[in-house]
Design an enzyme around this catalytic site. Sequence first.
Site, PDB file in Angstrom:
ATOM      1  N   ASN A  50       0.770  -3.761   0.282  1.00 21.09           N
ATOM      2  CA  ASN A  50       1.009  -2.579   0.915  1.00 21.09           C
ATOM      3  C   ASN A  50       0.502  -0.886   0.479  1.00 21.09           C
ATOM      4  O   ASN A  50       0.479  -0.573  -0.931  1.00 21.09           O
ATOM      5  CB  ASN A  50       2.678  -2.411   0.972  1.00 21.09           C
ATOM      6  CG  ASN A  50       3.834  -2.156   0.227  1.00 21.09           C
ATOM      7  OD1 ASN A  50       3.318  -2.716  -0.908  1.00 21.09           O
ATOM      8  ND2 ASN A  50       4.822  -1.823   0.735  1.00 21.09           N
ATOM      9  N   GLU A  52       1.231   2.785   0.808  1.00 19.85           N
ATOM     10  CA  GLU A  52       2.497   4.312   1.455  1.00 19.85           C
ATOM     11  C   GLU A  52       1.367   5.108   1.100  1.00 19.85           C
ATOM     12  O   GLU A  52       0.647   5.581   1.001  1.00 19.85           O
ATOM     13  CB  GLU A  52       3.512   3.919   0.094  1.00 19.85           C
ATOM     14  CG  GLU A  52       4.123   2.489   0.985  1.00 19.85           C
ATOM     15  CD  GLU A  52       5.901   2.513   0.317  1.00 19.85           C
ATOM     16  OE1 GLU A  52       5.946   3.576  -0.201  1.00 19.85           O
ATOM     17  OE2 GLU A  52       6.808   1.776   0.725  1.00 19.85           O
ATOM     18  N   ASN A  53       2.163   6.559   1.946  1.00 24.06           N
ATOM     19  CA  ASN A  53       1.644   7.645   2.337  1.00 24.06           C
ATOM     20  C   ASN A  53       2.405   8.542   2.554  1.00 24.06           C
ATOM     21  O   ASN A  53       3.744   8.499   2.958  1.00 24.06           O
ATOM     22  CB  ASN A  53       0.969   7.124   3.647  1.00 24.06           C
ATOM     23  CG  ASN A  53       0.222   8.495   3.715  1.00 24.06           C
ATOM     24  OD1 ASN A  53       0.449   9.863   4.160  1.00 24.06           O
ATOM     25  ND2 ASN A  53      -1.514   8.663   3.476  1.00 24.06           N
ATOM     26  N   ALA A  54       2.484   9.913   1.867  1.00 19.14           N
ATOM     27  CA  ALA A  54       3.484  10.931   2.230  1.00 19.14           C
ATOM     28  C   ALA A  54       4.129  11.049   3.384  1.00 19.14           C
ATOM     29  O   ALA A  54       5.111  12.144   3.474  1.00 19.14           O
ATOM     30  CB  ALA A  54       2.399  12.004   1.157  1.00 19.14           C
ATOM     31  N   TYR A  56       5.643   8.985   5.865  1.00 25.10           N
ATOM     32  CA  TYR A  56       5.686   7.861   5.770  1.00 25.10           C
ATOM     33  C   TYR A  56       5.108   6.794   6.933  1.00 25.10           C
ATOM     34  O   TYR A  56       4.588   5.918   6.324  1.00 25.10           O
ATOM     35  CB  TYR A  56       7.494   8.102   5.792  1.00 25.10           C
ATOM     36  CG  TYR A  56       7.727   8.934   5.054  1.00 25.10           C
ATOM     37  CD1 TYR A  56       7.637   9.447   4.014  1.00 25.10           C
ATOM     38  CD2 TYR A  56       9.671   8.548   4.516  1.00 25.10           C
ATOM     39  CE1 TYR A  56       7.714   9.811   2.594  1.00 25.10           C
ATOM     40  CE2 TYR A  56       9.820   9.394   3.503  1.00 25.10           C
ATOM     41  CZ  TYR A  56       9.421  10.074   2.692  1.00 25.10           C
ATOM     42  OH  TYR A  56       9.895  10.861   0.948  1.00 25.10           O
ATOM     43  N   CYS A  61       1.666  -1.709   5.872  1.00 23.17           N
ATOM     44  CA  CYS A  61       1.652  -2.825   4.970  1.00 23.17           C
ATOM     45  C   CYS A  61       0.752  -3.669   4.489  1.00 23.17           C
ATOM     46  O   CYS A  61      -0.676  -3.851   4.793  1.00 23.17           O
ATOM     47  CB  CYS A  61       2.279  -4.053   6.496  1.00 23.17           C
ATOM     48  SG  CYS A  61       4.145  -3.084   6.795  1.00 23.17           S
ATOM     49  N   GLU A  63       0.682  -6.850   5.272  1.00 26.27           N
ATOM     50  CA  GLU A  63      -0.278  -7.582   6.350  1.00 26.27           C
ATOM     51  C   GLU A  63      -1.723  -6.992   6.768  1.00 26.27           C
ATOM     52  O   GLU A  63      -2.631  -7.496   7.317  1.00 26.27           O
ATOM     53  CB  GLU A  63       0.606  -7.943   6.721  1.00 26.27           C
ATOM     54  CG  GLU A  63       1.614  -9.045   6.507  1.00 26.27           C
ATOM     55  CD  GLU A  63       3.203  -8.371   6.372  1.00 26.27           C
ATOM     56  OE1 GLU A  63       2.856  -7.024   6.000  1.00 26.27           O
ATOM     57  OE2 GLU A  63       4.109  -8.878   5.880  1.00 26.27           O
ATOM     58  N   CYS A  94       7.585  -7.813   9.712  1.00 24.74           N
ATOM     59  CA  CYS A  94       8.001  -6.562  10.438  1.00 24.74           C
ATOM     60  C   CYS A  94       7.077  -7.113  11.880  1.00 24.74           C
ATOM     61  O   CYS A  94       6.093  -7.367  12.165  1.00 24.74           O
ATOM     62  CB  CYS A  94       8.051  -5.531  10.288  1.00 24.74           C
ATOM     63  SG  CYS A  94       5.889  -4.495  10.218  1.00 24.74           S
ATOM     64  N   CYS A  97       3.426  -5.982  12.337  1.00 22.39           N
ATOM     65  CA  CYS A  97       2.455  -6.998  11.650  1.00 22.39           C
ATOM     66  C   CYS A  97       2.718  -7.924  12.769  1.00 22.39           C
ATOM     67  O   CYS A  97       1.358  -9.070  12.611  1.00 22.39           O
ATOM     68  CB  CYS A  97       3.048  -7.379  10.356  1.00 22.39           C
ATOM     69  SG  CYS A  97       1.988  -5.758   9.597  1.00 22.39           S
TER      70      CYS A  97
HETATM   71  N1  THU Z   1       6.031  -3.916   4.072  1.00 20.62           N
HETATM   72  C1  THU Z   1       4.968  -4.939   4.204  1.00 20.62           C
HETATM   73  O1  THU Z   1       3.974  -4.564   3.347  1.00 20.62           O
HETATM   74  N2  THU Z   1       5.081  -5.774   4.803  1.00 20.62           N
HETATM   75  C2  THU Z   1       6.686  -6.514   5.184  1.00 20.62           C
HETATM   76  O2  THU Z   1       6.077  -7.549   5.752  1.00 20.62           O
HETATM   77  C3  THU Z   1       7.198  -5.832   4.986  1.00 20.62           C
HETATM   78  C4  THU Z   1       7.412  -4.479   4.776  1.00 20.62           C
HETATM   79  C5  THU Z   1       6.512  -2.231   3.039  1.00 20.62           C
HETATM   80  C6  THU Z   1       6.266  -1.888   4.244  1.00 20.62           C
HETATM   81  C7  THU Z   1       6.383  -0.412   2.883  1.00 20.62           C
HETATM   82  O3  THU Z   1       5.679   0.467   2.259  1.00 20.62           O
HETATM   83  C8  THU Z   1       7.637  -0.949   2.145  1.00 20.62           C
HETATM   84  O4  THU Z   1       6.896  -2.448   2.513  1.00 20.62           O
HETATM   85  C9  THU Z   1       8.809  -1.236   2.413  1.00 20.62           C
HETATM   86  O5  THU Z   1       9.029  -0.878   3.765  1.00 20.62           O
END
Ligand code: THU
Length: 140
Positions: A50, A52-54, A56, A61, A63, A94, A97
């Site tokens: 995953n 992330e970014n400032a 949000y 993810c 995946e 999620c 995904c």
């Molecule tokens: N996240 C994933 O990368 N994959 C998943 O299957 C569930 C959630 C990440 C997104 C975010 O960066 C962090 O988990 C919290 O939600």
Amino acid sequence: MTVEETVETLEARAAAALPALLARAYARYSNFTVAAAVIDEAGEVHLGVNVENAAYPSGTCAEQTAIGAMVTAGARRISKVLIAAGSNAVVQPCGACRQRIAEFATEGCEIVSVQDGAPTKRVAFWDLLPESFGPRDLAR
Ligand code: THU
């Protein structure tokens, strides 16, 4: 080695790679690290974490990152998605995904949860996203 043994070995190897990959996740906002391995129809493994970014909602993810790597490598069919979380809990993809996986999923596609570097739970992907909208709908 039988075909089944080869597939199992491939899955075990991909699962074993995920714990180390978790350290590369960029999860500075949630601190929830995730690593994924997509295995394509030809048995190639594509990895992702995953990011992330400032801002949000701009985060991605694990995946999604792995699917991007698969497409970039020229593959188009997903046989398995392995998922490991830094929390070591079982994590399912999620909703967004699931849609991204659906675009490329084979009929027998599986989601495999990985804990401590080993596969623990196996779910048929299409059980997670039945009746979905996909490429076939646009072809009609
Ligand atoms: N996240 C994933 O990368 N994959 C998943 O299957 C569930 C959630 C990440 C997104 C975010 O960066 C962090 O988990 C919290 O939600």
